[in-house]
Write an enzyme that holds these catalytic residues in place. Structure first.
Site, PDB file in Angstrom:
ATOM      1  N   HIS A 274       0.855  -1.200   0.000  1.00 40.00           N
ATOM      2  CA  HIS A 274       0.000   0.000   0.000  1.00 40.00           C
ATOM      3  C   HIS A 274       0.889   1.249   0.000  1.00 40.00           C
ATOM      4  O   HIS A 274       0.593   2.227   0.673  1.00 40.00           O
ATOM      5  CB  HIS A 274      -0.926   0.014   1.214  1.00 40.00           C
ATOM      6  CG  HIS A 274      -1.974  -1.066   1.177  1.00 40.00           C
ATOM      7  ND1 HIS A 274      -3.283  -0.810   0.827  1.00 40.00           N
ATOM      8  CD2 HIS A 274      -1.902  -2.392   1.435  1.00 40.00           C
ATOM      9  CE1 HIS A 274      -3.977  -1.952   0.878  1.00 40.00           C
ATOM     10  NE2 HIS A 274      -3.158  -2.932   1.240  1.00 40.00           N
ATOM     11  N   ASP A 326       1.063  -4.223   5.750  1.00 39.60           N
ATOM     12  CA  ASP A 326      -0.094  -5.045   5.426  1.00 39.60           C
ATOM     13  C   ASP A 326      -0.009  -5.512   3.967  1.00 39.60           C
ATOM     14  O   ASP A 326       0.469  -4.780   3.102  1.00 39.60           O
ATOM     15  CB  ASP A 326      -1.348  -4.173   5.591  1.00 39.60           C
ATOM     16  CG  ASP A 326      -2.628  -4.975   5.536  1.00 39.60           C
ATOM     17  OD1 ASP A 326      -2.575  -6.194   5.732  1.00 39.60           O
ATOM     18  OD2 ASP A 326      -3.690  -4.356   5.322  1.00 39.60           O
ATOM     19  N   GLU A 327      -0.483  -6.720   3.724  1.00 42.90           N
ATOM     20  CA  GLU A 327      -0.685  -7.221   2.357  1.00 42.90           C
ATOM     21  C   GLU A 327       0.532  -7.047   1.449  1.00 42.90           C
ATOM     22  O   GLU A 327       0.418  -6.609   0.309  1.00 42.90           O
ATOM     23  CB  GLU A 327      -1.921  -6.560   1.733  1.00 42.90           C
ATOM     24  CG  GLU A 327      -3.184  -6.944   2.475  1.00 42.90           C
ATOM     25  CD  GLU A 327      -4.461  -6.467   1.785  1.00 42.90           C
ATOM     26  OE1 GLU A 327      -5.309  -7.325   1.517  1.00 42.90           O
ATOM     27  OE2 GLU A 327      -4.622  -5.274   1.533  1.00 42.90           O
ATOM     28  N   TYR A 328       1.703  -7.386   1.969  1.00 41.17           N
ATOM     29  CA  TYR A 328       2.886  -7.415   1.110  1.00 41.17           C
ATOM     30  C   TYR A 328       2.927  -8.808   0.500  1.00 41.17           C
ATOM     31  O   TYR A 328       2.715  -9.804   1.205  1.00 41.17           O
ATOM     32  CB  TYR A 328       4.142  -7.156   1.946  1.00 41.17           C
ATOM     33  CG  TYR A 328       5.378  -6.877   1.116  1.00 41.17           C
ATOM     34  CD1 TYR A 328       5.498  -5.696   0.384  1.00 41.17           C
ATOM     35  CD2 TYR A 328       6.423  -7.795   1.074  1.00 41.17           C
ATOM     36  CE1 TYR A 328       6.637  -5.432  -0.372  1.00 41.17           C
ATOM     37  CE2 TYR A 328       7.576  -7.527   0.318  1.00 41.17           C
ATOM     38  CZ  TYR A 328       7.662  -6.350  -0.403  1.00 41.17           C
ATOM     39  OH  TYR A 328       8.787  -6.087  -1.152  1.00 41.17           O
TER      40      TYR A 328
END
Ligand SMILES: *[C@@H]1O[C@H](CO)[C@@H](O)[C@H](O)[C@H]1NC(C)=O
Ligand SMILES: *[C@@H]1O[C@H](CO)[C@@H](O)[C@H](O)[C@H]1NC(C)=O
Ligand SMILES: *[C@@H]1O[C@H](CO)[C@@H](O)[C@H](O)[C@H]1NC(C)=O
Ligand SMILES: *[C@@H]1O[C@H](CO)[C@@H](O)[C@H](O)[C@H]1NC(C)=O
Ligand SMILES: *[C@@H]1O[C@H](CO)[C@@H](O)[C@H](O)[C@H]1NC(C)=O
Ligand SMILES: *[C@@H]1O[C@H](CO)[C@@H](O)[C@H](O)[C@H]1NC(C)=O
Ligand SMILES: *[C@@H]1O[C@H](CO)[C@@H](O)[C@H](O)[C@H]1NC(C)=O
Ligand SMILES: *[C@@H]1O[C@H](CO)[C@@H](O)[C@H](O)[C@H]1NC(C)=O
Ligand SMILES: *[C@@H]1O[C@H](CO)[C@@H](O)[C@H](O)[C@H]1NC(C)=O
Ligand SMILES: *[C@@H]1O[C@H](CO)[C@@H](O)[C@H](O)[C@H]1NC(C)=O
Ligand SMILES: *[C@@H]1O[C@H](CO)[C@@H](O)[C@H](O)[C@H]1NC(C)=O
Ligand SMILES: *[C@@H]1O[C@H](CO)[C@@H](O)[C@H](O)[C@H]1NC(C)=O
Length: 709
Positions: A274, A326-328
């Site tokens: 992000h 987050d969300e790597y």
């Protein structure tokens, strides 16, 4: 009368008295009531007037005396004038604020909590004893709530109360949507009334980088924002949108105002996922496969992010900061080294702790994340908070997506907090949810209620579809019921669904420090009524006062000319102002006007308010939250028309004369794959007709605002 129920409290084997309130509170009432009007003073125990709670997350804790002053302001909003004094003992009609033995107040894990308090009420007054000044503050919230629920009186009796969990609150995605400082401060006031203490602000993010569709050029243009503003050369070019960012002064204002009501701002700057805003700044830092992910093996990446943190750490007055993570989806070991490097840097520079979103649980094969980094769990497909984290000695904050909200539209999540789950989602505890319940479907995944590594719970609101999906206040409406429903359970309360409906409706009109509903007080359904028809009202010669024909006396002022034919001659250099600024749902605002000329057909401002501007572009347009919401119609020139704007529930409409209503809608972009239309609820602008920059001339016969839609 307040309903008093007896019940078995969570993890308390004995039968204890319980009073309704949000959260419910253990308070044993006896016969009789102390009327609020008998309260004359707030006396702050002189031994503790300057004491502060150093055990919470904030680094700028208010003193007991500071909290007393804020409480006095809140009493004033209930029409109670109480002086604030420092003294040795209570006096008749006083609320005496003091501190007691903090070891008496225990959280769900049995540890001392600085947030507990005891309350005693008798005919002589009220004593509030806090485990710390913050505990005493929560006691004042109980006093305010009990007074509202018992029609201005507080039952005699006593009780003491401690939150089960130290982190209780909400997270707002201020990355993909800007929110002005004042809005955040009002949200804190709203949360504080229900004893939530944490507002996590997600301060950087981007719209979903749809690599299947977007070219590199399009990704580099995609909506991506960083909301903090600094003149430091180290971050020059990172933020290009000063009018939608927080300067250090503004961020201080937000933090100081929130903590004055016991709410700590927990800031998040998100990377290495992000993270498109950093790549738009320094394109070489992006992974070529997905520019929203940082390439951690680029030797510039970690130094760049360290420098960003060094620049902004001095803004933050909290012991813990959030680095996102987050969300790597690239290399796990790169990710883990990034997180550990950032946490070490943050500790070295500022002595602060670091939090991340649960993403890659520890495994023997990895260089794992340090155990002194706290985890914010959000989804079981990412991690299992009990087996991956708690069993490995990591502390965990519960942000399970049970309570996720995505503003306005989503393929998977609701648009308002699904509050029924707080009452009804767990086979134990009469169905009630609590912060240690990560999994509402499988109890095996939950630790015991006294697990000390459960920090508490924070429920997020995400703005996946960006800036034009919603106006500021729609974040509030998404949370309006959710904050109190969650706050009860985050504290350890035991409100049932039907009790919630009953209590919340009564409390809601009296929440101090905010007017998020943009209410306007009025004697009748007509809130404001200006008209220039001199047959029924005589204007004093040369007076700039415009009488309000509603019963409310909202006298206006103008420096336009009142003509003999009963209208106001509008020129681009004159104005009509009311003492109001904005009106929330429901309303009808009607302007009776004629437009002679527009200086710029695409930018005419008819009436301005603090939340919106009614414009002609030349389409009828509402400008709100930095975005234009346009209709396909316009209004005819050189004709007298009634132009009405109608706010009805979650929708907004316009109508010309007695014509058909046309609805304002938002057209959201969905990840570059299509569009979705949705209603938009915009407040009525009611501050100023015309005025400098309005750009039109013509006539105004009347302006009327009602609360009927
Ligand atoms: C409270 O004080 C204000 C002036 O500070 C006064 O106008 C008001 O009447 C007082 N209200 C009550 C209930 O005493
Ligand atoms: C408050 O505490 C004082 C002692 O400081 C005590 O005399 C008084 O009775 C208490 N009042 C109430 C309402 O419990
Ligand atoms: C990441 O950066 C390294 C070092 O600059 C470079 O060799 C590599 O190609 C980059 N990887 C991607 C996927 O962009
Ligand atoms: C650093 O933070 C820790 C934990 O919050 C605290 O115990 C310690 O006193 C702090 N050290 C300094 C130098 O402020
Ligand atoms: C956090 O843990 C790491 C790894 O064990 C250690 O190097 C670091 O000193 C710890 N930080 C603090 C403040 O304890
Ligand atoms: C967790 O911490 C406790 C107490 O410090 C220790 O006894 C235990 O071995 C640790 N467990 C793991 C998995 O690290
Ligand atoms: C419940 O959770 C446990 C522990 O994670 C798991 O082993 C079990 O399969 C789960 N049960 C169901 C029905 O999913
Ligand atoms: C009305 O007041 C505004 C703002 O003070 C000023 O700019 C404008 O010139 C005034 N217009 C007239 C006609 O006096
Ligand atoms: C900030 O400025 C931009 C560019 O002028 C504008 O489009 C946007 O509406 C402004 N935002 C707000 C909140 O006014
Ligand atoms: C403005 O109105 C015109 C004429 O009705 C219409 O063609 C156009 O699409 C409208 N613009 C927007 C942005 O809706
Ligand atoms: C506004 O109107 C809608 C539709 O009639 C209604 O459902 C809602 O309760 C009203 N809201 C308020 C605050 O009056
Ligand atoms: C709203 O923003 C999206 C990008 O998120 C864009 O695709 C869409 O066109 C915008 N809607 C309007 C009406 O401009």
């Amino acid at each position: 009368m307040i309903t008093i129920l007896l019940c078995v409290l969570l993890s308390t084997p004995s039968v204890t008295s319980r009073s309704l309130g949000i959260p419910t509170t253990s308070f044993s009432p006896s016969h009789g009531h102390l009327s609020l009007s008998n309260i004359k003073s707030i006396i702050v125990d002189d031994q503790y007037a300057q004491a502060v709670d150093e055990s919470g997350q904030t680094l700028i804790p208010p003193t007991l005396q500071d909290f007393a002053k804020t409480f006095a302001g809140d009493l004033k909003s209930l029409h109670v004038n109480a002086t604030v004094a420092v003294g040795k003992q209570p006096s008749s009609g006083s609320v005496f604020l003091t501190l007691g033995d903090s070891s008496q107040y225990r959280d769900a894990a049995g540890r001392p909590s600085s947030e507990g308090y005891s309350l005693t009420v008798s005919s002589s007054g009220i004593n509030i004893t806090g485990a710390s000044p913050l505990g005493a503050w929560w006691g004042t919230r109980t006093v305010l709530q009990q007074a509202v629920l018992t029609d201005g009186a507080i039952p005699y009796g006593s009780g003491s109360d401690t939150p089960g969990w130290a982190t209780r609150g909400m997270m707002l995605d201020a990355g993909r949507h800007y929110y002005p400082p004042e809005f955040l401060v009002e949200m804190c006031a709203y949360m504080s009334y229900f004893k939530q203490n944490t507002l996590h602000l997600h301060l950087s993010d981007n719209l979903y980088n749809n690599v299947g569709i977007y070219t590199r050029e399009r990704s580099l243009e995609l909506y991506a924002r960083f909301r903090l503003w600094s003149e430091s050369p180290d971050v020059s070019g990172l933020n290009k949108y000063q009018n939608e960012s927080y300067t250090r002064e503004q961020f201080d204002y937000i933090q100081n105002s929130c903590v004055a009501r016991g709410v700590t701002i927990l800031p998040e700057i998100e990377a290495p996922g992000h993270a498109l805003v950093f790549v738009q700044w320094k394109p070489q830092l992006g992974l070529s496969s997905d520019l929203s992910l940082l390439n951690i093996s680029n030797p510039e990446t970690i130094p760049t992010m360290k420098s960003v943190w060094s620049t902004f750490l001095p803004f933050f007055h909290t012991k813990t900061v959030h680095i996102g993570a987050d969300e790597y989806t690239a290399e796990v070991n790169d990710y883990n080294s990034f997180v550990n490097a950032m946490a070490n840097h943050i500790r070295t520079v500022s002595n602060k702790s670091t939090r991340i979103w649960g993403t890659f649980p520890p495994k023997d094969a990895y260089n794992n994340i340090h155990k002194n980094i706290s985890m914010q769990h959000w989804e079981f497909f990412e991690d299992n908070p009990l087996y991956d984290y708690i069993r490995n000695n990591y502390s965990v904050l519960n942000s399970d997506d049970t309570y996720y909200v995505v503003n306005k539209w989503s393929g998977s999540y609701p648009q308002v907090v699904p509050i029924s789950r707080t009452f009804n989602s767990n086979p134990a505890n009469n169905g009630m949810w609590y912060p240690y319940i990560f999994d509402t479907r499988n109890e095996t995944n939950n630790p015991p209620s006294d697990e000390p590594l459960v920090l508490g719970a924070v429920a997020p609101l995400w703005n996946d579809y960006g800036a034009n999906a919603s106006v500021y206040s729609e974040a509030y409406y998404a949370w309006k019921d959710g904050i109190p429903a969650l706050a009860d359970k985050q504290w350890g309360g035991s409100l049932t669904s039907s009790e919630f409906d009953q209590v919340f409706e009564k409390l809601h009109p009296y929440i101090p420090g905010q007017n998020l509903d943009r209410n306007v007080s009025s004697k009748t359904s007509t809130l404001l009524d200006y008209s220039f028809d001199n047959s029924s009202v005589s204007y004093a010669v040369n007076s700039d006062q415009v009488p309000d024909r509603s019963m409310n006396g909202y006298v206006g002022t103008t420096n336009c000319t009142i003509t003999s034919n009963g209208s106001l001659a509008m020129e681009p250099n004159c104005f009509l102002a009311s003492p109001l600024s904005s009106k929330g749902r429901n309303y009808t605002l009607t302007l009776t006007l004629l437009i002679d000329e527009m200086e710029d057909r695409t930018a005419t401002k008819l009436i301005t308010g603090s939340d919106s501007i009614l414009m002609l572009t030349p389409n009828i347009t509402l400008f709100a939250s930095g975005e234009y919401f346009r209709l396909t119609s316009t209004i005819p020139l050189k004709q007298k028309v009634d132009l009405s704007i109608i706010g009805r529930g979650t929708q907004t409409f316009a109508k010309i004369n007695k014509g058909k209503e046309e609805e304002f809608v938002t057209k959201m972009g969905i990840n570059g794959e299509g569009f979705e239309l949705a209603p938009i609820a915009i407040e009525a602008p009611v501050e100023m007709v015309g005025g400098p920059g309005s750009g039109w001339s013509g006539r105004l016969w009347g302006l009327k605002l009602t609360n009927v839609a």
